[in-house]
Design an enzyme around this catalytic site. Structure first.
Site, PDB file in Angstrom:
ATOM      1  N   CYS A  79      40.207 -19.955   3.721  1.00  0.00           N
ATOM      2  CA  CYS A  79      39.542 -18.661   3.702  1.00  0.00           C
ATOM      3  C   CYS A  79      39.685 -18.073   5.103  1.00  0.00           C
ATOM      4  CB  CYS A  79      38.070 -18.886   3.347  1.00  0.00           C
ATOM      5  SG  CYS A  79      37.043 -17.422   3.425  1.00  0.00           S
ATOM      6  N   CYS A 190      43.607 -12.229   3.090  1.00  0.00           N
ATOM      7  CA  CYS A 190      42.458 -12.858   2.430  1.00  0.00           C
ATOM      8  C   CYS A 190      43.066 -13.681   1.314  1.00  0.00           C
ATOM      9  CB  CYS A 190      41.525 -11.788   1.867  1.00  0.00           C
ATOM     10  SG  CYS A 190      40.315 -12.414   0.661  1.00  0.00           S
TER      11      CYS A 190
HETATM   12  N1  DGL Z   1      38.949 -15.629   0.517  1.00  0.00           N
HETATM   13  C1  DGL Z   1      38.317 -15.133   1.676  1.00  0.00           C
HETATM   14  C2  DGL Z   1      39.327 -14.870   2.797  1.00  0.00           C
HETATM   15  O1  DGL Z   1      40.414 -15.411   2.817  1.00  0.00           O
HETATM   16  C3  DGL Z   1      37.391 -13.970   1.622  1.00  0.00           C
HETATM   17  C4  DGL Z   1      36.689 -13.525   0.420  1.00  0.00           C
HETATM   18  C5  DGL Z   1      35.225 -13.204   0.689  1.00  0.00           C
HETATM   19  O2  DGL Z   1      34.907 -12.098   1.157  1.00  0.00           O
HETATM   20  O3  DGL Z   1      34.422 -14.093   0.427  1.00  0.00           O
HETATM   21  O4  DGL Z   1      39.023 -14.140   3.731  1.00  0.00           O
END
Ligand code: DGL
Length: 262
Positions: A79, A190
């Site tokens: 993430c 993301c």
């Molecule tokens: N999957 C997360 C990232 O790579 C973000 C998603 C969220 O806002 O929770 O930043």
């Protein structure tokens, strides 16, 4: 006997705020199909990208604490948002455990042609944080970089809505301020966003190249695990455990679907 346990058999934990980290798990499986994986998504607390730095750090650290305490041999923070909030802190806290983070794939995008126009899509937090500012500074002379915070986008993927009219309209609105013919590349900063690549290409056209961070993170994970002497030996395929903090069955099913295994 606990003393004889082979650490190399322990899983690599893959952590995300929800189902997005599956795009990183996909790359990890390609790179290292015979490792065991434990995927944990914190969908009950998602989105992370619109929370404060302190909230995201505290959520990330508490989940990673547990994953390590329960035997993960390495942790991939799949993430971008959680990485910018917590990875430095986690590395200090666990110097003996490989902790790998992810950042927007700006480097390959900035270098793929001469002075390209690159849009970086990410959560508001990723774009606000120092980690991203440092990254952007590094490639400022090489590319024209436009950060694009995308609040509200991860929710589509989190709900399994990865196709359709409404999503396409959302994406079209995001890119309204840009002259599409002038864009060369879009960085999917993301881990949820690679699941809407097809729709994005529909909106932006085939000439805009998309870049995602999963494959680079997977290669880095392999390097780090190998350097720590923790690669699982043999050629037998590994196992994948899916876990989630919210409605376990539903999100688990969505994770399998996004991974293409149901
Ligand atoms: N999957 C997360 C990232 O790579 C973000 C998603 C969220 O806002 O929770 O930043």
């Amino acid at each position: 006997m606990p003393g004889n346990r082979n650490k190399n058999e322990d899983p690599i934990a893959v952590f995300d705020s929800g189902v997005g980290g599956i795009s990183v798990l996909r790359a990890l499986l390609e790179e290292m199909p015979n490792e065991n994986y434990r995927y944990y998504g914190d969908s009950a607390n998602a989105p992370y990208g619109t929370k404060s730095l302190e909230q995201v750090r505290s959520l990330t650290v508490s989940h990673v604490d547990r994953l390590i305490a329960e035997g993960a041999k390495a942790v991939v923070v799949a993430c971008n948002t959680a990485t910018s909030a917590a990875v430095r802190f986690l590395r200090q806290k666990y110097p003996a455990v490989p902790v790998i983070g992810i950042e927007p794939a700006l480097k390959p995008a900035a270098l793929f042609k001469k002075h390209p126009n690159v849009v970086v899509m990410a959560t508001p937090m990723t774009i606000r944080e120092e980690k991203f500012h440092n990254l952007m500074e590094r490639y400022m002379g090489t590319a024209h970089i436009i950060p694009l915070p995308c609040p509200g986008l991860m929710e589509y993927i989190e709900h399994g809505d990865i196709h359709g009219e409404e999503l396409e309209q959302f994406l079209a609105r995001l890119f309204e301020p840009f002259e599409k013919q002038k864009l060369d590349a879009v960085v999917l900063g993301c881990t949820h966003y690679p699941f809407v690549s097809r729709e994005l290409t529909h909106v932006l056209g085939e000439d805009v190249t998309l870049f995602e961070g999963g494959p680079g993170t997977a290669r880095e994970t392999k390097r780090r695990i190998a350097a720590a002497g923790l690669l699982r030996s043999g050629t037998e395929k590994g196992t994948i455990l899916f876990e989630n903090s919210s409605q376990p069955k539903e999100k688990e099913k969505l994770c399998r679907k996004l991974l293409g295994i149901i």
